[in-house]
Structure formats: C-alpha cells, structure tokens
Design an enzyme around this catalytic site. Structure first.
Site, mmCIF file in Angstrom:
data_model
loop_
_atom_site.group_PDB
_atom_site.id
_atom_site.type_symbol
_atom_site.label_atom_id
_atom_site.label_comp_id
_atom_site.label_asym_id
_atom_site.label_seq_id
_atom_site.Cartn_x
_atom_site.Cartn_y
_atom_site.Cartn_z
ATOM 1 N N GLN A 54 -6.852 -4.674 10.236
ATOM 2 C CA GLN A 54 -5.695 -4.218 11.004
ATOM 3 C C GLN A 54 -6.025 -3.025 11.882
ATOM 4 O OE1 GLN A 54 -1.679 -4.560 9.082
ATOM 5 N NE2 GLN A 54 -2.933 -4.782 7.261
ATOM 6 N N ARG B 262 2.973 -10.451 10.468
ATOM 7 C CA ARG B 262 4.318 -9.854 10.453
ATOM 8 C C ARG B 262 5.332 -10.857 9.922
ATOM 9 N NH1 ARG B 262 2.816 -5.721 9.499
ATOM 10 N NH2 ARG B 262 0.789 -6.702 9.518
ATOM 11 N N ASP C 280 -3.620 7.519 4.666
ATOM 12 C CA ASP C 280 -3.045 6.199 4.939
ATOM 13 C C ASP C 280 -3.654 5.649 6.229
ATOM 14 O OD1 ASP C 280 -1.374 4.038 4.761
ATOM 15 O OD2 ASP C 280 0.357 5.051 5.613
ATOM 16 N N GLU C 281 -3.654 4.345 6.403
ATOM 17 C CA GLU C 281 -4.157 3.720 7.636
ATOM 18 C C GLU C 281 -5.539 4.263 8.015
ATOM 19 O OE1 GLU C 281 -2.535 1.268 8.858
ATOM 20 O OE2 GLU C 281 -0.367 1.642 8.871
ATOM 21 N N LYS D 123 0.804 -1.213 0.000
ATOM 22 C CA LYS D 123 0.000 0.000 0.000
ATOM 23 C C LYS D 123 0.847 1.278 0.000
ATOM 24 C CE LYS D 123 -0.367 0.315 4.951
ATOM 25 N NZ LYS D 123 0.018 1.616 5.454
ATOM 26 N N THR D 124 2.000 1.210 0.652
ATOM 27 C CA THR D 124 2.845 2.406 0.658
ATOM 28 C C THR D 124 3.296 2.725 -0.763
ATOM 29 O OG1 THR D 124 3.632 1.682 2.812
ATOM 30 C CG2 THR D 124 4.829 3.474 1.775
#
Length: 714
Positions: free
Chosen positions: A255, A601, A224-225, A38-39
């Site tokens: 998340q 992770r 973002d987020e 996504k970044t």
DNA sequence: AGACAGCCAATTTTT
DNA sequence: TTGGCTGTCT
C-alpha cells in the site's frame, strides 16, 4: 491507572494481532495487509504498554494524518485515564516535530513564533527566491524546482549535497536556488513541511543534550503507515529509538503509494535487516472484503517484486465475482456506473455505500455530468480545502504577520488586500530595499523612511496606513485579546466583508460563511499562536460522510477508507497506469499498488471498467486496456461486454423504464428543484435509458436521465 | 488598476 | 478541455 486486565486488552484479537500487541521490547515489524485491523493493534498496544507499567510520557505514537492520530487517540482515551492520555504523544510526524521545535527553536536556527509554511506559502517563497536570483521562471518553474528540493529533503540531502550530485549546469543552479530558499525560510523565521522533520533530525544530531533528552523520554515508539515514511522521517524515529530500540512499526509494502513524494519502500523492506533482532508479524486475515475481491487483489499484487510476501484471506465468504466492463468511450463508462448504480439502489443499497475511484481528478468530470443527469447526489472528495480558500488564507496571513513580523510571504499576501494603492511596483521596491538592509519587509517599513527605501510619497502614504493597521492589531494581540476577537478586528478594520461583496455577489454568502467558520475554529483555540499552529497543520476539515450521496475520489484519497460497493474506472494504459509512470519498473509497481489499494477498498462488490476511447486534455485518445487487467487470469473477474447485458437489473427493473412513454414532450414547460423552470428541448432514447434535454430559464441547458430526473410539468 | 486575449502545460499530494 | 500566467490595452 484505570485500565482493564491484560485479558481485556487482548480480547477479540486473533493470534497474530495478540502477539503484535504484546511483544514488549525490541524492534517489531507488523506487516499489516489491507483491512487486517492494524489500527486496532496499534491502539491496543498502547494500552497494553501502559498496563505493563510503561509511563504514558514514555510513549510516542506517530501517524501520517491528523485523522489517524485523532482516531487512535480517541480509542486510547476510552481505555485509559485522563491523566495518562494527556501525557501520551499520539501525533503526526509534523505535529510532533513542530512541538519539539516550539520548545527548542534554536536547534533549527529558528526563533520563537516561527511560521509553518504550507505548500502554497512555500511555493510562493521559492518563486520569489528564483526571481531574486534573476533566473527565468519558465526554465525554473517553482513547482518543478520545489519537487526537486522536496525530494532532496526527503532523502536528507542538503544544498551542498545536491550541488555535488549535480551532473549539469541546470542542477547546479537548482542547488543554488535550494540554498537561497533555505536561507529565505530562516530569514522569514519559517519552516516548510519538509523542514519540520528535517530541522529536528539535524538539530538532534547536532545537539547531544536535546537528543539524549528525547531519547530518554520516548522509550517506546510506534509508527503507523511505515511504508510511507521517507528517509528523513525514518532517520528521526531511528534516532529516537537508538538506545533501547523499542520500535514498533506497522505498514504494508503493497500500500505504499507515496513514492512520488519521497516515501522510501526500502524503509519497511529493509527494516529487519537493519535491526536483526526484529520480530516480524504478518497480519493476513482481512476483516473487510469477500474472498472474490481478495483473490483479485492477491493475484494482482504478486506481480510486484518489491514487497513483503503475503496473501489476504477472509471469513466473509466468497462473494460475487468482480465485474469488468469495457466501454466504448468515457461517457459510456460513466453510463455504466450510473446504470449499475440504479440497479444497486433498486436492490436496496444506499448511495453512501458506493464509491467511484479513479486515478486522476480530471476523470471526475464525465462522471459528474452523468450523475447530474440521473439526479444522483454525489460528493467529490478532495476539492478545494477549507484552509486553501482565498478569504481564509487572507485573514490567516494577517494573523500570521502579527505573530511573526518576519513573515514576508504573509505580508506580501495582504499588503494590498484589500486594495489600498500599494501596487506591484511599490511592493517590488520595498522587497528589494528590505533585502539589501537584511530586514523583513515589515521591519523595513517600521525602521526606515520612505525616502530611504526609495518609495514615492504616494506609496509612502498608503504604506503608512498599512503599517498603522498592523501596529494596531499587534497591540491587540499584546493586550491579550482572544483569537476570535482578533479575527473580528482583522475583518472589520480591513473592511474585508465589503471586498467579498464587491468581488462576486454570487459567492459572497458562502465566503462570509467561511469566515464565520474560521472564527468558530479560532474560538476553540487556547491562543492565537495555537490557532495558527492548528490551521497550518490541520488543513482539512472532515467531510460529512453520513450524507446520503455517493463518493467520487482519487485512489490516493481513498486509502484507508472502505465501501460496500466500489467502482474503479479508467483501467487503460496511459490512465491507470498513468502515462507519466510508464518509464520505470518502480513506477509501474507503484501504479500496481495504487490499483491494489483501490480494489481493496471494496467490501462486497467490485466493479472495474475501461474505455476504448476517451477525451484527454482536449483530444480524443485510444488507449489499450490496462496491463493490470491483462495480467489477471480470467477467473478472477467477469467480463461484461455491453450495457445491454447488465446482469444485475432483472427484466422487471429494466423493461418498464424503457417502455413507459415519456411524461413530457419536446416543448413542454417543466420544473426542477435545483434549476427552476425550463423548456424540454429534446428527448433521446438511449441504450440504458432516455435522455431529456431541458433548457432552463436560469441555468441554461441540462441533460437528465429520463427515469431519474425529478421534473414536474408546469 | 483591472480586463482580456494569447500561450502553455497538463498525476497522484497524508503534512 | 481546463486553468494559470503574461503582456497589452483601456
């Protein structure tokens, strides 16, 4: 503009990512699973917009953390011209709002030079407010009251709304405290983190001109987020995007782990309903983990009701089945981590490839003890942060009072630091007198005589010295003395070095080093004000990840990171899910998301564990296995019953370690690099390895794993 | 003003 | 078990 062709901007992206990058106008929701790039999408989109002729000053990209903002900015900078990148706004919610308030402080009823209070400052002010209202601090603990106020603020509810919502007398009193706290912030010319956003939201609502200016300016918004936004933050971006609705949000409902701080999952879940023209794009290809890990994550999270449906997959192969170990107690669980670790090291993995993730900080203790025994270097992420250190906060408080003389919180911190005979009684008297005169404590001292303030002559004398010190320092600032020099002045005039040396010679060196570091940071800032802004908003200094040590941290700290090997420990009812979250279905879902974040992770190897028995708050407790384990079908993990069946170490790895006689005996004198010389007190054969107990002359008793301890006979 | 015993409470925390 | 805070004593 020095940017490549459209072709390049879309290079190396999958179809979905490409679509997300290149939809130009209107609302876009990118449902971005863990590790789905996504970044990348966010940065490429910024570049794409520029290529399409959008002016850099029309773009506002918002993140939650400075780290994320910095990363995005750096990646954009690589692709566009310097001029373009300078007029882009890529910042956190809080920096962006602070920037707006610095230009228009009046929209938040602030004056220029206002201070940003961090959680600790805010808590102090709140506690004082509670005491001023003569409420019992036992019945109204600042921490708990702050949680209520903060949650109200996250939902854009002011004191009045809180009062009208209140069911009982208690909540009505909290509302009163809330109101008084807000007044106190204004009196101190200060904002807390919540108000940075909320004052901009209310300010924009009330000031049409300012609102229209920013609406015209920021034609393209990126967030973002998005799943972590609260209502206030959502309102901010909705307001800014109102006219053109070019709002691009990226997030993952699975998340969302900050519900307890007011993050509202409804923002992302209801996005396309609120904006019916929304283009929703799901990124499900994961570039991080093997499919074995993703399968566990996928099955786990399907139990949640409140989410965007999606299934992660990857091209990284099936990989090894996650391992689940049931330990007898927390110590054995830690031994499990250590024994697996040793096997992994023997396979050639590096310590920096490994992370141990837990639900609560308290769980790190046993792990740390066992890791020390084995002589395994580790670092715990999220301990005391740089700007939370006492010496740093003290010096910053001096600097703050120079820029904002109304900041009573800063003043109270330093008025008697170092000790100059201004005790709590004097401070109390000063605070009361200042309040009745409606001025800040420092102004009270400057404007009124000791008699008028009701202070003793002895107190007056000490206070005069203090006021002179502040006046001197303020003169320095007015004369344009650079920030690092002001820092030096503060340290020397207050004889702060002596204070540090006297307080604790053992920690003195480190604390002096901290001050030196503070000075270095100050030297990089353009002005004292900029320096303070930076320290308020950028609380953490990046940990050095390239160290050769393994990482221990909470799930929350692990979000956004990845490691080849991940241990998730403490999978028990009451720990994970946490006891405090057992009451509501929403909270259980958040706990499940926490575990989802933890397991995603892992890139290659995932190991999870639980303990039948563990010490908890000084007691021994017996918890059933976590429901999150019980929910999983057998096929997604492999259960490991005891350490003896440890699958990874081959017999060659295990046997020699156990059969080799200990190179030292009880009573031998040994040397350790860290602890110096000591005497071996005991050698105990254990299931995995032997334990060696050494009594060090300087450091006392330590226990090591025999095979790992670097002990030399002397 | 500073030291110390006694008492209480105890997730998670981007800013 | 740990830490933070309060009240008391020196």
């Amino acid at each position: 503009m020095t940017v490549g062709s459209s072709q390049e901007v879309l290079d190396g992206l999958n179809d979905r990512q490409r679509e997300a990058v290149s939809v130009l106008d209107g609302p876009v929701l990118v449902v971005a699973g863990a590790g789905s790039g996504k970044t990348r999408v966010l940065t490429r989109r910024v570049v794409y917009l520029l290529e399409q002729g959008v002016s850099p000053s029309e773009i506002l990209a918002i993140t939650f953390t400075n780290k994320a903002a910095r990363e995005m900015a750096e990646r954009v900078h690589e692709l566009v011209s310097v001029e373009a990148s300078q007029s882009l706004w890529i910042s956190t919610f809080h920096s962006a709002c602070s920037r707006i308030l610095r230009v228009h402080p009046e929209i938040g009823r602030l004056r220029s030079g206002f201070t940003i209070y961090d959680a600790d400052d805010a808590r102090r002010l709140l506690e004082r407010t509670i005491r001023t209202l003569e409420l019992d601090t036992k019945r109204f603990p600042a921490r708990a009251v702050m949680a209520k106020i903060s949650s109200a603020k996250a939902n854009l509810r002011g004191p009045r709304e809180m009062a009208s919502d209140a069911v009982g007398a208690y909540d009505r009193l909290v509302a009163t405290v809330y109101q008084a706290y807000e007044d106190a912030l204004i009196a101190n010319n200060a904002v807390d983190f919540d108000n940075l956003v909320n004052l901009v939201v209310s300010g924009l609502r009330e000031h049409t001109g300012v609102r229209e200016y920013y609406q015209r300016r920021f034609r393209y918004l990126l967030v973002d987020e998005y799943q972590d936004t609260n209502r206030a933050q959502n309102e901010l971006i909705s307001t800014l995007a109102e006219p053109e609705k070019n709002i691009f949000v990226v997030g993952d409902s699975d998340q969302s782990i900050y519900g307890f701080r007011g993050a509202d999952l409804g923002n992302i879940i209801g996005f396309s309903e609120r904006l019916p023209s929304t283009r929703t794009i799901a990124l499900e290809q994961n570039y991080r983990s093997t499919n074995a890990i993703l399968e566990l994550a996928n099955t786990l999270i399907t139990r949640n009701a409140l989410r965007h449906e999606k299934t992660l997959w990857s091209e990284l192969g099936q990989g090894e089945l996650p391992l689940y170990f049931v330990a007898q107690d927390d110590r054995q669980e830690a031994e499990f981590v250590v024994s697996q670790l040793m096997a992994l090291l023997a396979e050639g993995h590096s310590l920096r490839d490994v992370a141990v993730i837990y639900r609560t900080n308290a769980q790190s203790r046993v792990l740390e003890e066992e890791l020390s025994k084995g002589g395994i270097p580790y670092r715990v992420v999220g301990g005391v942060r740089f700007y939370d250190r006492r010496e740093i906060r003290d010096i910053l408080a001096y600097l703050r009072i120079l820029v904002n003389p109304d900041d009573d919180v800063a003043l109270s911190r330093i008025i008697n630091t170092p000790h100059r005979g201004i005790g709590s009684g004097t401070q109390e008297q000063l605070a009361t007198s200042a309040r009745t005169r409606n001025v800040s404590m420092l102004h009270a001292l400057e404007l009124f005589s000791a008699d008028e303030l009701g202070l003793s002559s002895r107190a007056a004398k000490a206070l005069t010295h203090f006021v002179e010190l502040v006046a001197y320092l303020r003169q320095q600032v007015q004369d344009g003395v650079p920030a690092p020099v002001v820092v030096d002045e503060v340290i020397s005039r207050t004889e702060y070095v002596d204070l540090i040396n006297e307080e604790d010679p053992l920690t003195a060196e480190g604390r002096l080093e901290n001050l030196a570091e503070l000075r270095r940071v100050a030297a990089e800032a353009d002005s004292l004000e900029a320096f303070l802004e930076q320290t308020a908003l950028f609380s953490a200094i990046d940990a050095d990840l390239d160290q050769s040590s393994m990482t221990l941290m909470t799930v929350h700290m692990a979000k956004g990171l990845e490691f080849p090997i991940v241990f998730v420990v403490g999978l028990e009812e009451g720990i994970f899910p946490h006891l405090r979250s057992l009451t509501s279905a929403d909270q259980i879902e958040e706990e499940r998301r926490l575990l989802y974040v933890a397991v995603t992770r892992a890139k290659e190897r995932l190991m999870i564990s639980s303990a039948r028995r563990r010490s908890f708050q000084g007691n021994v407790i017996y918890n059933p296995e976590s429901r999150f384990i019980s929910e999983l079908p057998d096929g997604v993990y492999r259960r490991l019953e005891s350490l003896e069946y440890s699958p990874v170490p081959t017999p060659e790895h295990r046997q020699p370690r156990r059969q080799e006689p200990a190179p030292y005996r009880v009573g031998d004198r040994v040397f350790h690099v860290r602890y110096g010389e000591g005497e071996v007190r005991a050698i105990r054969e254990r299931s995995v390895d032997r334990e060696v107990v050494v009594y060090f002359d300087a450091a006392g008793e330590r226990v090591f794993f025999g095979s790992m301890a670097k002990l030399k006979l002397v």
